[in-house]
Design an enzyme around this catalytic site. Sequence first.
Site, PDB file in Angstrom:
ATOM      1  N   GLY A  50       0.793  -1.222   0.000  1.00  0.00           N
ATOM      2  CA  GLY A  50       0.000   0.000   0.000  1.00  0.00           C
ATOM      3  C   GLY A  50       0.824   1.271   0.000  1.00  0.00           C
ATOM      4  N   ILE A 103      -6.820  -2.616   0.302  1.00  0.00           N
ATOM      5  CA  ILE A 103      -8.232  -3.024   0.328  1.00  0.00           C
ATOM      6  C   ILE A 103      -9.116  -1.790   0.473  1.00  0.00           C
ATOM      7  CG2 ILE A 103      -8.427  -3.414   2.817  1.00  0.00           C
ATOM      8  CD1 ILE A 103      -9.919  -6.071   2.002  1.00  0.00           C
ATOM      9  N   ASP A 104      -8.566  -0.725   1.088  1.00  0.00           N
ATOM     10  CA  ASP A 104      -9.350   0.498   1.321  1.00  0.00           C
ATOM     11  C   ASP A 104      -9.537   1.344   0.057  1.00  0.00           C
ATOM     12  OD1 ASP A 104      -9.258  -0.309   3.936  1.00  0.00           O
ATOM     13  OD2 ASP A 104      -7.869   1.240   4.621  1.00  0.00           O
TER      14      ASP A 104
HETATM   15  N1  LIG Z   1       7.692   6.504   4.734  1.00  0.00           N
HETATM   16  C1  LIG Z   1       8.155   5.255   4.628  1.00  0.00           C
HETATM   17  N2  LIG Z   1       9.429   5.044   4.173  1.00  0.00           N
HETATM   18  C2  LIG Z   1       9.904   3.786   4.058  1.00  0.00           C
HETATM   19  N3  LIG Z   1       9.202   2.677   4.366  1.00  0.00           N
HETATM   20  C3  LIG Z   1       7.950   2.816   4.819  1.00  0.00           C
HETATM   21  C4  LIG Z   1       7.359   4.103   4.975  1.00  0.00           C
HETATM   22  N4  LIG Z   1       6.107   3.933   5.446  1.00  0.00           N
HETATM   23  C5  LIG Z   1       5.919   2.591   5.579  1.00  0.00           C
HETATM   24  N5  LIG Z   1       7.027   1.924   5.195  1.00  0.00           N
HETATM   25  C6  LIG Z   1       7.218   0.476   5.204  1.00  0.00           C
HETATM   26  O1  LIG Z   1       6.268  -0.145   4.319  1.00  0.00           O
HETATM   27  C7  LIG Z   1       5.789  -1.354   4.870  1.00  0.00           C
HETATM   28  C8  LIG Z   1       4.297  -1.410   4.861  1.00  0.00           C
HETATM   29  O2  LIG Z   1       3.731  -0.204   5.371  1.00  0.00           O
HETATM   30  P1  LIG Z   1       2.271  -0.177   6.022  1.00  0.00           P
HETATM   31  O3  LIG Z   1       1.912   1.219   6.267  1.00  0.00           O
HETATM   32  O4  LIG Z   1       2.236  -1.114   7.177  1.00  0.00           O
HETATM   33  O5  LIG Z   1       1.327  -0.866   4.950  1.00  0.00           O
HETATM   34  P2  LIG Z   1       0.818  -0.403   3.525  1.00  0.00           P
HETATM   35  O6  LIG Z   1       1.971  -0.371   2.619  1.00  0.00           O
HETATM   36  O7  LIG Z   1      -0.154  -1.462   3.163  1.00  0.00           O
HETATM   37  O8  LIG Z   1       0.201   0.943   3.693  1.00  0.00           O
HETATM   38  C9  LIG Z   1       6.401  -1.490   6.249  1.00  0.00           C
HETATM   39  O9  LIG Z   1       7.460  -2.415   6.178  1.00  0.00           O
HETATM   40  C10 LIG Z   1       6.896  -0.093   6.576  1.00  0.00           C
HETATM   41  O10 LIG Z   1       8.064  -0.108   7.370  1.00  0.00           O
HETATM   42  O1  LIG Z   2      -4.876  -4.959  11.943  1.00  0.00           O
HETATM   43  P1  LIG Z   2      -3.926  -4.680  10.840  1.00  0.00           P
HETATM   44  O2  LIG Z   2      -3.361  -5.900  10.241  1.00  0.00           O
HETATM   45  O3  LIG Z   2      -2.890  -3.676  11.206  1.00  0.00           O
HETATM   46  O4  LIG Z   2      -4.762  -4.058   9.665  1.00  0.00           O
HETATM   47  C1  LIG Z   2      -5.756  -3.118   9.841  1.00  0.00           C
HETATM   48  C2  LIG Z   2      -5.753  -2.122   8.740  1.00  0.00           C
HETATM   49  O5  LIG Z   2      -5.475  -2.630   7.505  1.00  0.00           O
HETATM   50  C3  LIG Z   2      -6.221  -1.961   6.509  1.00  0.00           C
HETATM   51  O6  LIG Z   2      -6.978  -2.944   5.868  1.00  0.00           O
HETATM   52  C4  LIG Z   2      -5.392  -1.228   5.501  1.00  0.00           C
HETATM   53  O7  LIG Z   2      -4.108  -1.693   5.569  1.00  0.00           O
HETATM   54  P2  LIG Z   2      -2.969  -1.270   4.537  1.00  0.00           P
HETATM   55  O8  LIG Z   2      -2.654   0.155   4.724  1.00  0.00           O
HETATM   56  O9  LIG Z   2      -1.896  -2.200   4.848  1.00  0.00           O
HETATM   57  O10 LIG Z   2      -3.546  -1.514   3.170  1.00  0.00           O
HETATM   58  C5  LIG Z   2      -7.085  -0.952   7.209  1.00  0.00           C
HETATM   59  O11 LIG Z   2      -8.345  -0.833   6.691  1.00  0.00           O
HETATM   60  C6  LIG Z   2      -7.065  -1.453   8.612  1.00  0.00           C
HETATM   61  O12 LIG Z   2      -7.110  -0.414   9.500  1.00  0.00           O
HETATM   62 MG   LIG Z   3      -1.535   1.989   4.304  1.00  0.00          MG
END
Ligand SMILES: Nc1ncnc2c1ncn2[C@@H]1O[C@H](COP(=O)(O)OP(=O)(O)O)[C@@H](O)[C@H]1O
Ligand SMILES: O=P(O)(O)OC[C@H]1O[C@](O)(COP(=O)(O)O)[C@@H](O)[C@@H]1O
Ligand SMILES: [Mg+2]
EC number: 2.7.1.11
Length: 482
Positions: free
Chosen positions: A189, A219-220
């Site tokens: 994401g 998914i959001d």
């Molecule tokens: N600003 C950032 N710079 C580098 N890595 C990041 C940053 N933000 C998140 N990450 C890394 O990306 C991965 C997933 O981020 P997360 O926010 O949990 O889920 P998503 O990518 O689904 O939004 C994690 O391993 C996190 O450490």
């Molecule tokens: O409980 P977890 O695994 O942290 O995930 C919850 C969150 O994941 C989400 O599905 C979105 O996650 P991502 O940002 O990783 O896509 C949110 O809607 C929800 O708040």
């Molecule tokens: Mg996210």
Amino acid sequence: MGVSGDAKMKIDKGDSGYVLEDVPHLSDYLSDLTTYPNPLQINPAYSVVRQYFVNEGDTVTQKIVVHKDSPRGAHLRRAGPRQKVYFDSDEVHACIVTCGGLCPGLNTVIREIVCGLYHMYGVNKVLGIDGGYSGFYSRNTVDLTPRVVNDIHKRGGTIIGTSRGGHDTSKIVDSIHDRGINQVYIIGGDGTQKGASVIYEEVRRRGLKASVIGIPKTIDNDIPVIDRSFGFDTAVEEAQRAINAAHVEAESIENGIGVVKLMGRYSGFIAMYATLASRDVDCCLIPESPFYLEGRGGLFEYIEKRLKENGHMVIVIAEGAGQDLLSESLQSVNQQDASGNKLLNDVGLWICQRIKDHFGRQHKMSINLKYIDPTYMIRAIPSNAADNVYCTLLAQSAVHGAMAGFTGFVVGPVNGRHSYIPFNHITEKQNNVVITDRMWARLLSSTNQPSFMNPKDVSEVQKEEQPPTQLLEGENCKDSSF
Ligand SMILES: Nc1ncnc2c1ncn2[C@@H]1O[C@H](COP(=O)(O)OP(=O)(O)O)[C@@H](O)[C@H]1O
Ligand SMILES: O=P(O)(O)OC[C@H]1O[C@](O)(COP(=O)(O)O)[C@@H](O)[C@@H]1O
Ligand SMILES: [Mg+2]
């Protein structure tokens, strides 16, 4: 090979206001790269018609609704196979990593990258990085072959695991270098794509011949620019089961209220589309549309009215809705997950309690409330047929782009055409429901719920949050032909 150029955005301007917001290419910073004819030229499926290959000049418009006198505007490079590739099949050593929360379709994307590389480009060295970014330097890897991935699209989750937190750019790029990896497919994401962007910068700074490709997962549906994200369609469909159950429960008892909580941290797309699809929902609450409980025009008044009219009602609430109200009544926890995302208070339990308190203690009306939280059940299922096809296109577009030497890009459909999108387009904004758009008006008219806003507030939101052209563009329904 020499290192040249800088990592700034590549902008190419043409006639009548045409702008190409291009993605980087390995040749931007590496000289003397050898090219090869695309093996698809002799692939029985692709060789028959020349048009299967994308012309170098093909671009995709970012704005689809234009006026007669508008400039041609911003464009993106069209995804697809090129006649020339920058990797010999035997030279490719690819890896795939999945990060962040689960989403239906992750396994399909993994499967189609592996099969696409193998069947279209004769590549047989693909590594799965175990458990997200931290797996690059602390976990084992798995060899991914067409045989290993053959049936995985029928399963939910991700066969290579995922995680939050643990992004150490330098260690990740060390691992890429040490293992001889030259194509890095990163599925995740908004947070993940920020991480992918810095990995690309570091790979480029070190002058490595390695393409870094992002495949947007959420998914959001909160990633901007692309029409929609994979797994979203599946989530909306699966949410119907919870809404149906809530409706059956509610209509079977006197003054029954069914409450369903759906995912959506900052963007209420799942709740909005699930509500519109169902037609059984009387009220949909999302993060983008503030609401209030007490007094005239508030939620309690509406619930009472609906119960008197109809004897039952269904409320769908996105997890990020009403967080301002929760922090007023609960002690703010201010905690974060491992990736730095704010942990939200549980709005589902909170709203149920508030409704029960209101009608129980302060009111004469007795109610029967049933609460359903299907969030993880929705997230853990395999992708549906439409998402499977979509995941296939995403994966294949990513593979074609990497083989053609592009790097530092995210792949996704823009106005119906798969495109290569620079990282910053994805990471600098968020896709939210635009409540001044017609789609939200459709929702209000389908549920009959109050808007919880007076026209003055709406125009304030419009002024603060949206460019004035938003209404015209119909951002909430980019993936449809409304
Ligand atoms: N600003 C950032 N710079 C580098 N890595 C990041 C940053 N933000 C998140 N990450 C890394 O990306 C991965 C997933 O981020 P997360 O926010 O949990 O889920 P998503 O990518 O689904 O939004 C994690 O391993 C996190 O450490
Ligand atoms: O409980 P977890 O695994 O942290 O995930 C919850 C969150 O994941 C989400 O599905 C979105 O996650 P991502 O940002 O990783 O896509 C949110 O809607 C929800 O708040
Ligand atoms: Mg996210």
